[in-house]
Motif scaffolding. Structure first.
Motif, PDB file in Angstrom:
ATOM      1  N   SER A 126      43.159  40.514  42.314  1.00 16.96           N
ATOM      2  CA  SER A 126      44.187  41.425  41.831  1.00 16.96           C
ATOM      3  C   SER A 126      44.085  42.814  42.451  1.00 16.96           C
ATOM      4  O   SER A 126      45.096  43.462  42.733  1.00 16.96           O
ATOM      5  N   VAL A 127      42.852  43.282  42.682  1.00 16.98           N
ATOM      6  CA  VAL A 127      42.669  44.608  43.276  1.00 16.98           C
ATOM      7  C   VAL A 127      43.252  44.647  44.687  1.00 16.98           C
ATOM      8  O   VAL A 127      43.862  45.644  45.091  1.00 16.98           O
ATOM      9  N   LEU A 128      43.108  43.556  45.443  1.00 19.37           N
ATOM     10  CA  LEU A 128      43.656  43.513  46.793  1.00 19.37           C
ATOM     11  C   LEU A 128      45.180  43.507  46.768  1.00 19.37           C
ATOM     12  O   LEU A 128      45.826  44.126  47.620  1.00 19.37           O
ATOM     13  N   VAL A 129      45.768  42.804  45.805  1.00 19.84           N
ATOM     14  CA  VAL A 129      47.224  42.817  45.660  1.00 19.84           C
ATOM     15  C   VAL A 129      47.707  44.228  45.360  1.00 19.84           C
ATOM     16  O   VAL A 129      48.667  44.721  45.969  1.00 19.84           O
ATOM     17  N   SER A 130      47.045  44.892  44.432  1.00 19.98           N
ATOM     18  CA  SER A 130      47.406  46.262  44.081  1.00 19.98           C
ATOM     19  C   SER A 130      47.260  47.200  45.267  1.00 19.98           C
ATOM     20  O   SER A 130      48.147  48.011  45.565  1.00 19.98           O
ATOM     21  N   LEU A 131      46.144  47.082  45.982  1.00 20.57           N
ATOM     22  CA  LEU A 131      45.901  47.938  47.143  1.00 20.57           C
ATOM     23  C   LEU A 131      46.932  47.693  48.236  1.00 20.57           C
ATOM     24  O   LEU A 131      47.461  48.639  48.842  1.00 20.57           O
ATOM     25  N   GLY A 132      47.250  46.426  48.477  1.00 22.37           N
ATOM     26  CA  GLY A 132      48.221  46.103  49.516  1.00 22.37           C
ATOM     27  C   GLY A 132      49.606  46.630  49.207  1.00 22.37           C
ATOM     28  O   GLY A 132      50.279  47.184  50.087  1.00 22.37           O
ATOM     29  N   ASP A 158      48.690  44.104  29.427  1.00 19.50           N
ATOM     30  CA  ASP A 158      47.232  44.260  29.522  1.00 19.50           C
ATOM     31  C   ASP A 158      46.720  44.433  30.952  1.00 19.50           C
ATOM     32  O   ASP A 158      45.506  44.564  31.146  1.00 19.50           O
ATOM     33  N   GLU A 159      47.612  44.410  31.932  1.00 24.06           N
ATOM     34  CA  GLU A 159      47.153  44.370  33.316  1.00 24.06           C
ATOM     35  C   GLU A 159      46.571  45.712  33.770  1.00 24.06           C
ATOM     36  O   GLU A 159      47.187  46.764  33.635  1.00 24.06           O
ATOM     37  N   PHE A 160      45.375  45.641  34.327  1.00 22.93           N
ATOM     38  CA  PHE A 160      44.682  46.837  34.816  1.00 22.93           C
ATOM     39  C   PHE A 160      44.595  46.865  36.346  1.00 22.93           C
ATOM     40  O   PHE A 160      45.020  47.813  36.991  1.00 22.93           O
ATOM     41  N   ALA A 161      44.057  45.786  36.929  1.00 24.73           N
ATOM     42  CA  ALA A 161      43.751  45.800  38.366  1.00 24.73           C
ATOM     43  C   ALA A 161      45.005  45.970  39.209  1.00 24.73           C
ATOM     44  O   ALA A 161      45.009  46.741  40.181  1.00 24.73           O
ATOM     45  N   ARG A 162      46.082  45.284  38.869  1.00 22.94           N
ATOM     46  CA  ARG A 162      47.297  45.364  39.683  1.00 22.94           C
ATOM     47  C   ARG A 162      48.078  46.645  39.430  1.00 22.94           C
ATOM     48  O   ARG A 162      49.068  46.900  40.109  1.00 22.94           O
ATOM     49  N   SER A 163      47.649  47.433  38.461  1.00 17.31           N
ATOM     50  CA  SER A 163      48.269  48.740  38.223  1.00 17.31           C
ATOM     51  C   SER A 163      47.467  49.871  38.868  1.00 17.31           C
ATOM     52  O   SER A 163      47.957  50.999  38.955  1.00 17.31           O
ATOM     53  N   LEU A 164      46.257  49.564  39.305  1.00 16.98           N
ATOM     54  CA  LEU A 164      45.315  50.603  39.709  1.00 16.98           C
ATOM     55  C   LEU A 164      45.835  51.449  40.864  1.00 16.98           C
ATOM     56  O   LEU A 164      45.740  52.686  40.836  1.00 16.98           O
TER      57      LEU A 164
END
Length: 280
Positions: free
Chosen positions: A118-124, A209-215
């Motif tokens: 999820s962090v990579l999706v958010s970063l991308g 509840d989403e955290f990583a994809r909002s980061l």
């Protein structure tokens, strides 16, 4: 009368399940209890009185954190993701009932985001917005990031539901002169409505509840999970526990409304079925 004796395997599984439940709900119950600390209470036990002081303090202007704003943003995001997920999943479920060229490729591309961290999706997504000159924001880039999480689950659920759907209902409606849109509106949607409510509940809770994809996609304004994370490093009063209790309560409220809707639909169908039987 013979009584079956419980084997050691049963007690082993029962003990494991008990530990699982304790691990799952223990922290939530601890936060719930500590959120009712007295005005002089701290972040740990023992309790310094019992009051709702910190719930009142939660809605006052804080030195650090913006609870009301982040809560509103997460609610809007959750509802928007829920609506898009339900409509897109239902439409895709109808489309994929018939094989077409490239259907397998489209399906795997749609659910590929489930296996990407999820962090990579958010970063991308955040980097993409900056490359094209757009500022990431909770209502644009974060909304798209949340859909990469909610839509695959909605698609998988609706595909499973349509695999069990009896198409003879549609054939009977067409034999009676119903158009394709009338068949979907008066036959397919009412039958699948409990499943659509479940997809909507899934979409809302996953987004809320989403955290990583909002980061890296929410921009300058935090969603509620990001705000809570930021408050854990700055807030040193039980107001943080009050925030956790309120947000958990909202989640259970949404689940309760969804379950009540499904139960109401089932009772309505049973009542209509019994009325039709009496009329016959």
């Amino acid at each position: 009368m013979m009584h079956s004796r419980r084997g050691p395997g049963f007690w082993l599984l029962a003990g494991f399940f008990g530990l699982f439940v304790l691990f799952l709900y223990g922290p939530t119950l601890t936060i719930l209890v500590l959120s009712f600390q007295g005005p002089t209470g701290g972040l740990t036990f023992p309790m310094q009185g019992v009051s709702v002081h910190w719930f009142g303090n939660l809605f006052e202007k804080q030195m650090v954190g913006d609870f009301s704003g982040s809560f509103e943003r997460s609610m809007v995001l959750g509802v928007a993701a829920m609506l898009v997920t339900v409509v897109a999943s239902f439409s895709a479920g109808l489309a994929f009932r018939t094989r077409f060229r490239g259907s397998a490729l489209i399906f795997y591309l749609a659910i590929a985001s489930l296996i990407v961290p999820s962090v990579l999706v958010s970063l991308g997504i955040g980097l993409l917005f900056r490359v094209i000159g757009w500022d990431p924001a909770w209502y644009s880039s974060a909304f798209g990031a949340h859909l990469t999480w909610t839509l695959p689950f909605g698609l998988l659920i609706m595909f499973a539901v349509f695999n069990r759907f009896d198409r003879r209902y549609e054939e009977a409606a067409r034999d009676l002169g119903a158009t394709s849109w009338q068949t979907i509106r008066y036959i397919v949607v009412p039958i699948l409505l409990p499943s659509l409510i479940g997809v909507g509940l899934f979409g809302f809770t996953l987004s809320y509840d989403e955290f990583a994809r909002s980061l890296y996609t929410s921009g300058t304004f935090n969603t509620l999970p990001l705000e809570i994370y930021g408050m854990t490093t700055n807030v040193t009063t039980p107001v943080l526990y009050a925030l956790g209790t309120v947000t958990t309560g909202v989640s259970f409220l949404v689940i309760g409304v969804a379950l009540a809707s499904v139960i109401g639909l089932r009772r309505r169908r049973e009542r209509h079925g019994s009325d039709a039987g009496k009329a016959a």
